[in-house]
Motif scaffolding. Structure first.
Motif, PDB file in Angstrom:
ATOM      1  N   ALA A 101       0.847  -1.290   0.007  1.00 42.90           N
ATOM      2  CA  ALA A 101       0.200   0.142  -0.091  1.00 42.90           C
ATOM      3  C   ALA A 101       0.850   1.360   0.061  1.00 42.90           C
ATOM      4  CB  ALA A 101      -0.823  -0.010   1.109  1.00 42.90           C
ATOM      5  N   ASN A 102       2.065   1.280   0.978  1.00 43.87           N
ATOM      6  CA  ASN A 102       3.069   2.422   0.716  1.00 43.87           C
ATOM      7  C   ASN A 102       3.401   2.667  -0.506  1.00 43.87           C
ATOM      8  OD1 ASN A 102       2.069   2.920   3.346  1.00 43.87           O
ATOM      9  ND2 ASN A 102       4.139   1.755   4.393  1.00 43.87           N
ATOM     10  N   ALA A 103       3.919   1.553  -1.062  1.00 44.01           N
ATOM     11  CA  ALA A 103       4.511   1.674  -2.377  1.00 44.01           C
ATOM     12  C   ALA A 103       3.657   1.946  -3.497  1.00 44.01           C
ATOM     13  CB  ALA A 103       5.061   0.283  -2.809  1.00 44.01           C
ATOM     14  N   VAL A 104       2.316   1.546  -3.624  1.00 47.57           N
ATOM     15  CA  VAL A 104       1.348   2.294  -4.566  1.00 47.57           C
ATOM     16  C   VAL A 104       1.134   3.794  -4.218  1.00 47.57           C
ATOM     17  CG1 VAL A 104      -1.139   2.139  -5.002  1.00 47.57           C
ATOM     18  CG2 VAL A 104      -0.066  -0.019  -4.887  1.00 47.57           C
ATOM     19  N   ILE A 105       1.088   4.161  -3.011  1.00 50.74           N
ATOM     20  CA  ILE A 105       0.911   5.484  -2.755  1.00 50.74           C
ATOM     21  C   ILE A 105       2.084   6.378  -3.269  1.00 50.74           C
ATOM     22  CG2 ILE A 105       0.964   7.631  -0.984  1.00 50.74           C
ATOM     23  CD1 ILE A 105      -0.640   5.382   0.579  1.00 50.74           C
ATOM     24  N   TYR A 106       3.340   5.810  -2.995  1.00 48.43           N
ATOM     25  CA  TYR A 106       4.517   6.635  -3.624  1.00 48.43           C
ATOM     26  C   TYR A 106       4.547   6.787  -5.042  1.00 48.43           C
ATOM     27  CZ  TYR A 106       6.746   6.609   1.200  1.00 48.43           C
ATOM     28  OH  TYR A 106       6.900   6.556   2.580  1.00 48.43           O
ATOM     29  N   TYR A 107       4.232   5.443  -5.456  1.00 48.55           N
ATOM     30  CA  TYR A 107       4.037   5.257  -7.153  1.00 48.55           C
ATOM     31  C   TYR A 107       3.188   6.285  -7.851  1.00 48.55           C
ATOM     32  CZ  TYR A 107       3.343   3.614 -11.692  1.00 48.55           C
ATOM     33  OH  TYR A 107       3.220   3.587 -13.166  1.00 48.55           O
ATOM     34  N   ILE A 108       1.960   6.421  -7.218  1.00 49.55           N
ATOM     35  CA  ILE A 108       0.784   7.239  -7.638  1.00 49.55           C
ATOM     36  C   ILE A 108       1.227   8.750  -7.929  1.00 49.55           C
ATOM     37  CG2 ILE A 108      -1.571   8.053  -7.095  1.00 49.55           C
ATOM     38  CD1 ILE A 108      -2.095   5.204  -6.626  1.00 49.55           C
ATOM     39  N   LEU A 109       1.737   8.984  -6.594  1.00 48.68           N
ATOM     40  CA  LEU A 109       2.307  10.466  -6.487  1.00 48.68           C
ATOM     41  C   LEU A 109       3.379  10.823  -6.954  1.00 48.68           C
ATOM     42  CD1 LEU A 109       1.364  10.926  -2.477  1.00 48.68           C
ATOM     43  CD2 LEU A 109       0.046  11.872  -4.747  1.00 48.68           C
ATOM     44  N   ALA A 110       4.409   9.924  -7.396  1.00 49.30           N
ATOM     45  CA  ALA A 110       5.430  10.036  -8.255  1.00 49.30           C
ATOM     46  C   ALA A 110       5.015  10.023  -9.660  1.00 49.30           C
ATOM     47  CB  ALA A 110       6.530   8.930  -7.996  1.00 49.30           C
ATOM     48  N   GLU A 111       4.059   9.481 -10.186  1.00 48.71           N
ATOM     49  CA  GLU A 111       3.589   9.345 -11.383  1.00 48.71           C
ATOM     50  C   GLU A 111       2.758  10.634 -11.660  1.00 48.71           C
ATOM     51  OE1 GLU A 111       3.008   7.477 -15.113  1.00 48.71           O
ATOM     52  OE2 GLU A 111       4.104   6.873 -13.778  1.00 48.71           O
ATOM     53  N   GLU A 112       2.028  10.932 -10.781  1.00 50.96           N
ATOM     54  CA  GLU A 112       1.015  12.068 -11.357  1.00 50.96           C
ATOM     55  C   GLU A 112       1.664  13.491 -10.939  1.00 50.96           C
ATOM     56  OE1 GLU A 112      -2.214  12.205 -12.045  1.00 50.96           O
ATOM     57  OE2 GLU A 112      -2.065  10.153 -12.605  1.00 50.96           O
ATOM     58  N   PHE A 113       2.509  13.643 -10.015  1.00 52.70           N
ATOM     59  CA  PHE A 113       3.183  14.955  -9.424  1.00 52.70           C
ATOM     60  C   PHE A 113       4.707  15.237  -9.476  1.00 52.70           C
ATOM     61  CE2 PHE A 113      -0.830  14.371  -7.218  1.00 52.70           C
ATOM     62  CZ  PHE A 113      -1.658  15.040  -7.734  1.00 52.70           C
ATOM     63  N   GLY A 114       5.138  14.083  -9.777  1.00 46.25           N
ATOM     64  CA  GLY A 114       6.620  13.855  -9.927  1.00 46.25           C
ATOM     65  C   GLY A 114       7.275  14.013  -8.559  1.00 46.25           C
ATOM     66  N   TRP A 115       6.566  13.591  -7.511  1.00 46.25           N
ATOM     67  CA  TRP A 115       7.173  13.725  -6.055  1.00 46.25           C
ATOM     68  C   TRP A 115       8.058  12.663  -5.706  1.00 46.25           C
ATOM     69  CZ3 TRP A 115       2.168  15.007  -2.626  1.00 46.25           C
ATOM     70  CH2 TRP A 115       1.905  16.249  -2.855  1.00 46.25           C
ATOM     71  N   THR A 116       9.168  12.882  -5.079  1.00 48.66           N
ATOM     72  CA  THR A 116      10.003  11.957  -4.381  1.00 48.66           C
ATOM     73  C   THR A 116       9.489  11.249  -3.241  1.00 48.66           C
ATOM     74  OG1 THR A 116      11.365  13.529  -2.993  1.00 48.66           O
ATOM     75  CG2 THR A 116      12.185  13.057  -5.612  1.00 48.66           C
TER      76      THR A 116
END
Length: 68
Positions: A14-29
């Motif tokens: 679940a944590n990995a999915v959250i990081y992935y989605i926010l990186a994909e959508e907003f370019g966040w690290t």
């Protein structure tokens, strides 16, 4: 493979999915995600979900138009 295989727990997934989605959508690290308040993360994920649902609905609508 033996019993030593590293398994991802549901929480880690679940944590990995959250990081992935926010990186994909907003370019966040990961550091940028971790620095955000939890309420802000929830709001951002909700916005992403709603936008994807609108996009899917629009794609289905356009698909129906083309088939006639």
């Amino acid at each position: 493979m033996g019993g030593d295989v590293y398994r991802i727990t549901n929480e880690r997934r679940a944590n990995a999915v959250i990081y992935y989605i926010l990186a994909e959508e907003f370019g966040w690290t990961k550091l940028e995600v971790d620095s955000q308040p939890f309420a802000h993360i929830k709001d951002m994920l909700l916005m992403v979900k709603e936008q994807r649902e609108r996009d899917d609905k629009e794609m289905k609508r356009q698909s129906r138009k083309k088939s006639f």
